[in-house]
Design an enzyme around this catalytic site. Sequence first.
Site, short mmCIF file in Angstrom:
data_model
loop_
_atom_site.label_atom_id
_atom_site.label_comp_id
_atom_site.label_asym_id
_atom_site.label_seq_id
_atom_site.Cartn_x
_atom_site.Cartn_y
_atom_site.Cartn_z
N SER A 147 17.14 30.56 -9.72
CA SER A 147 17.08 31.93 -9.10
C SER A 147 15.50 31.90 -8.33
CB SER A 147 17.15 33.39 -9.57
OG SER A 147 16.72 34.26 -9.59
N TYR A 160 16.99 36.64 -18.29
CA TYR A 160 17.63 36.07 -17.22
C TYR A 160 16.49 34.70 -16.57
CZ TYR A 160 19.62 35.96 -12.41
OH TYR A 160 19.57 35.39 -11.76
P1 NAD Z 1 28.38 37.29 -9.57
O1 NAD Z 1 28.74 38.43 -10.71
O2 NAD Z 1 29.00 37.60 -7.86
O3 NAD Z 1 29.70 35.96 -9.55
C1 NAD Z 1 29.45 35.61 -11.29
C2 NAD Z 1 30.66 34.65 -11.29
O4 NAD Z 1 30.19 34.12 -11.96
C3 NAD Z 1 31.95 35.65 -11.98
O5 NAD Z 1 32.59 34.52 -11.00
C4 NAD Z 1 32.46 35.00 -13.16
O6 NAD Z 1 33.76 35.71 -13.11
C5 NAD Z 1 31.56 34.29 -13.62
N1 NAD Z 1 31.35 34.65 -15.00
C6 NAD Z 1 30.28 34.94 -15.66
N2 NAD Z 1 30.39 34.95 -16.63
C7 NAD Z 1 31.20 33.51 -17.17
C8 NAD Z 1 31.60 33.21 -17.79
N3 NAD Z 1 31.22 33.45 -19.68
N4 NAD Z 1 31.86 31.85 -18.37
C9 NAD Z 1 32.54 32.03 -16.75
N5 NAD Z 1 32.16 31.83 -15.93
C10 NAD Z 1 31.35 33.18 -15.63
O7 NAD Z 1 27.26 36.89 -9.54
P2 NAD Z 1 26.51 36.32 -7.98
O8 NAD Z 1 25.03 37.42 -7.75
O9 NAD Z 1 27.35 35.25 -7.40
O10 NAD Z 1 25.88 35.56 -9.18
C11 NAD Z 1 25.98 34.01 -9.18
C12 NAD Z 1 24.55 32.88 -9.64
O11 NAD Z 1 23.59 33.20 -8.48
C13 NAD Z 1 23.79 33.44 -11.09
O12 NAD Z 1 24.17 32.35 -11.64
C14 NAD Z 1 22.95 34.10 -10.85
O13 NAD Z 1 21.94 34.54 -11.44
C15 NAD Z 1 22.54 33.80 -9.11
N6 NAD Z 1 21.43 34.30 -8.22
C16 NAD Z 1 22.38 35.79 -8.08
C17 NAD Z 1 21.10 36.53 -6.88
C18 NAD Z 1 22.25 37.29 -6.57
O14 NAD Z 1 20.54 38.03 -5.71
N7 NAD Z 1 23.56 37.86 -5.74
C19 NAD Z 1 19.75 36.06 -7.05
C20 NAD Z 1 19.09 34.58 -7.64
C21 NAD Z 1 20.30 33.79 -8.42
#
Ligand code: NAD
Length: 265
Positions: A147, A160
């Site tokens: 991130s 985080y």
């Molecule tokens: P999201 O909530 O849409 O998706 C998260 C996924 O992880 C889902 O499929 C959920 O079911 C799964 N998950 C959650 N807990 C779990 C567990 N215990 N075991 C297995 N699966 C689990 O989130 P996102 O925004 O798509 O985030 C995905 C990644 O990207 C994360 O690591 C997040 O930190 C990173 N990220 C997101 C953003 C953003 O702005 N959305 C920015 C930077 C980094």
Amino acid sequence: MDLSVNLKGKTAAITGSTSGIGLGIAHALAENGANIILNSFTNNDEDYELADEIAKTHNVNCTYIAADMSSGDDCRAWVEKAADIYGTIDILVNNAGIQHVAPIPEFPAQIYDKIIAINMNSAFHTTAAALPLMRTNGWGRIVNIASAHGLTASPFKVAYVAAKHGVLGMTKVTALECAGEGITANAICPGYVLTPLVEAQIPDTMKEYDMTREDVVKNILLSRQPSKEFATVEEIGGTVAFLCSEAANQITGTSISVDGGWTSL
Ligand code: NAD
């Protein structure tokens, strides 16, 4: 050298891939021919239907395997189940992640531990289980979804930010241990992408800053992104696909920011 992205015959396992960025990555890799292992911690009909939909859309094989990424044993068993079905794992994308927003004195210790387990420790366990398979093949790609918060910080996100900084360190160690073996390890550092994870933190942020939803989006989230635009799941998926191409053979131990200029500020 073939500079196109051709992943036909490769197997890509993506943690946390039923939603948001992980699902975008699954589509991008499947579009380039990879067979896909989807994951979340649930065991619902929709999870398996989603796998069928990806398989049909991209004419690849796609299997949903449930595993709770907060458990090291589950992480390792998930890799083993995937390898049992597909013979190996060529591409591992550590994407599963959750968020919680609170000041440090009020940050619940249990949630802190869970975020560290899912957002950081899971990458250690899946990598440990997948590396021997990749070594047998003499080829592998490990992509950790970190991130912008792996490079910088915001208040109220202690677990985080700590986890994402840790993921960048783990990426470098992985790259060094695999250097010269045809296996690369890199991280992607997205800025804000409008997924359910970001949607869910808007109400708490409204409370912390006493702001409306519109003001949080404009003045807190996108204020950090000079482009004033969210990054998209397709853009993150395309970046993972690039890291899996031959053009990226010598890209290892580093991170690519997809953040609209956030970390240049
Ligand atoms: P999201 O909530 O849409 O998706 C998260 C996924 O992880 C889902 O499929 C959920 O079911 C799964 N998950 C959650 N807990 C779990 C567990 N215990 N075991 C297995 N699966 C689990 O989130 P996102 O925004 O798509 O985030 C995905 C990644 O990207 C994360 O690591 C997040 O930190 C990173 N990220 C997101 C953003 C953003 O702005 N959305 C920015 C930077 C980094």
